[in-house]
Design a protein around this motif. Structure first.
Motif, mmCIF file in Angstrom:
data_model
loop_
_atom_site.group_PDB
_atom_site.id
_atom_site.type_symbol
_atom_site.label_atom_id
_atom_site.label_comp_id
_atom_site.label_asym_id
_atom_site.label_seq_id
_atom_site.Cartn_x
_atom_site.Cartn_y
_atom_site.Cartn_z
ATOM 1 N N VAL A 1 -6.106 5.188 -6.962
ATOM 2 C CA VAL A 1 -6.854 6.007 -6.008
ATOM 3 C C VAL A 1 -5.994 7.176 -5.557
ATOM 4 O O VAL A 1 -6.431 8.337 -5.527
ATOM 5 C CB VAL A 1 -7.303 5.168 -4.793
ATOM 6 C CG1 VAL A 1 -7.970 6.063 -3.753
ATOM 7 C CG2 VAL A 1 -8.242 4.061 -5.231
ATOM 8 N N VAL B 1 0.839 -1.204 0.000
ATOM 9 C CA VAL B 1 0.000 0.000 0.000
ATOM 10 C C VAL B 1 0.876 1.256 0.000
ATOM 11 O O VAL B 1 0.558 2.246 -0.672
ATOM 12 C CB VAL B 1 -0.961 -0.002 1.209
ATOM 13 C CG1 VAL B 1 -1.721 1.309 1.300
ATOM 14 C CG2 VAL B 1 -1.944 -1.170 1.090
ATOM 15 N N THR C 1 -3.842 0.023 -6.048
ATOM 16 C CA THR C 1 -4.640 1.083 -5.423
ATOM 17 C C THR C 1 -3.967 2.435 -5.650
ATOM 18 O O THR C 1 -4.488 3.464 -5.239
ATOM 19 C CB THR C 1 -4.832 0.823 -3.914
ATOM 20 O OG1 THR C 1 -3.550 0.681 -3.290
ATOM 21 C CG2 THR C 1 -5.646 -0.433 -3.680
ATOM 22 N N ALA D 1 -13.839 4.206 -4.685
ATOM 23 C CA ALA D 1 -14.305 3.329 -3.611
ATOM 24 C C ALA D 1 -14.349 1.876 -4.085
ATOM 25 O O ALA D 1 -14.047 0.944 -3.321
ATOM 26 C CB ALA D 1 -15.687 3.777 -3.141
ATOM 27 N N LEU E 1 -11.469 -4.694 -8.417
ATOM 28 C CA LEU E 1 -10.414 -3.689 -8.458
ATOM 29 C C LEU E 1 -10.057 -3.318 -9.896
ATOM 30 O O LEU E 1 -9.960 -2.134 -10.238
ATOM 31 C CB LEU E 1 -9.179 -4.208 -7.715
ATOM 32 C CG LEU E 1 -7.978 -3.267 -7.666
ATOM 33 C CD1 LEU E 1 -7.355 -3.261 -6.274
ATOM 34 C CD2 LEU E 1 -6.907 -3.686 -8.682
ATOM 35 N N ALA F 1 -10.812 0.495 -3.987
ATOM 36 C CA ALA F 1 -10.438 0.196 -2.605
ATOM 37 C C ALA F 1 -11.167 -1.049 -2.098
ATOM 38 O O ALA F 1 -10.572 -1.894 -1.404
ATOM 39 C CB ALA F 1 -10.746 1.401 -1.710
ATOM 40 N N VAL G 1 -9.681 -4.601 -0.573
ATOM 41 C CA VAL G 1 -10.096 -5.118 0.738
ATOM 42 C C VAL G 1 -10.630 -6.545 0.601
ATOM 43 O O VAL G 1 -10.315 -7.435 1.418
ATOM 44 C CB VAL G 1 -11.165 -4.200 1.365
ATOM 45 C CG1 VAL G 1 -11.783 -4.848 2.599
ATOM 46 C CG2 VAL G 1 -10.561 -2.848 1.732
#
Length: 300
Positions: free
Chosen positions: A263, A23, A260, A286, A137, A289, A293
């Motif tokens: 984002v 991340v 990610t 969103a 994703l 993300a 997750v």
């Protein structure tokens, strides 16, 4: 440090640390991409960054880390070839297309190909929940690129070749992620691999773009030099983090989490470049993300 990395590799603790590293790499990679697409020609920006990468890595490789084992030199040659192809494709992409459009296409293509390659090279397997997370994703990333494309007012005449280059760049992302992960696992000391990776990786672009650098007005040198130093430090942290993550844990998971970065790229565009986010882009962010997750949840 090397002994500790070897101890946590493949453990639940290692998985948690790899998640943090991936991340972090995502956030830093978005900044790195913006640095290349900023004020200067992407070729010049990347050349300046890589020159500083080389200069900073040189004393570390020669005097700090252990010398590479003989079997690593052919691996370094492969790393060099793949990264040269990636850099050329990336510069061609950024030269032709709007950053907010082409960046998501690059980053959406990369993880899907990487997950497939990791299954072949490292025999990594993913359950249905993880595949659902990957699908969400990737769909969010590509959706973000499509939304930005629809809102694009300028540069449409070069966008089709830019998108073609973006897909090719994404394939190179998958290639270097997989190959680098394999390479760093062949080194007894991962920091030896990282130091020599950065040293060799920093050689090509300054030589390739030397005429563009020489043609730059003198008054731009200080600004470009500062961009190069900042970009080099970001590159060390970003690429170093993701390569350590792939040594500690599964390559596919690290690759998916890194994406990610789209984002964070959107946030950079909003906070730094003054671009509007809007409800649709926020929903797509969103979605990206959420995919990450779900991928992580499915691993536990």
């Amino acid at each position: 440090m090397t002994e500790w990395i070897d101890q946590i590799s493949g453990t639940p603790e290692g998985a948690r640390i790899a998640t943090v590293l991936a991340v972090s790499a995502a956030m830093l990679h978005a900044i790195f991409g913006a640095l290349q697409k900023g004020r200067h020609d992407p070729w010049v920006s990347r050349a300046a960054i890589d020159l500083w990468v080389f200069l900073i890595a040189l004393p570390v490789a020669l005097f700090v880390v252990p010398w590479p084992e003989p079997h690593l030199w052919p691996i370094f040659l492969g790393v060099l070839v793949i990264h040269i192809g990636y850099k050329l494709a990336q510069a061609m992409t950024y030269q032709r297309g709007a950053y907010t459009v082409v960046y998501p296409v690059v980053r959406g293509t990369g993880p899907l190909v990487t997950v497939i390659a990791a299954g072949i090279v490292f025999q990594e397997h993913y359950n249905l929940t993880q595949w659902a997370g990957i699908g969400i994703l990737v769909a969010g990333i590509l959706g973000l690129g499509y939304y930005n494309y629809r809102k694009l007012d300028v540069g449409r005449e070069t966008l089709i070749p830019a998108l073609s280059w973006a897909v090719l760049t994404g394939v190179f992302v998958a290639a270097y992620t997989t190959f680098d992960a394999w390479g760093i696992r062949q080194s007894a000391d991962p920091f030896t691999f990282l130091a020599w990776f950065f040293l060799l990786d920093g050689l090509f672009m300054p030589v390739f773009a030397r005429r563009r650098l020489a043609a730059l007005p003198r008054e731009e040198w200080a600004r470009l030099g500062l961009r190069g130093v900042v970009g080099a430090l970001v590159a060390f942290a970003s690429f170093g983090s993701i390569m350590l993550a792939t040594r500690i844990d599964e390559v596919g998971r690290a690759a998916v989490l890194r994406e990610t970065s789209t984002v964070f790229a959107a946030l950079v565009g909003w906070l730094v470049l003054g671009e509007k986010v809007g409800p649709r882009r926020a929903a797509l962010m969103a979605m990206i993300a959420a995919g990450a997750v779900i991928m992580e949840y499915g691993a536990h």
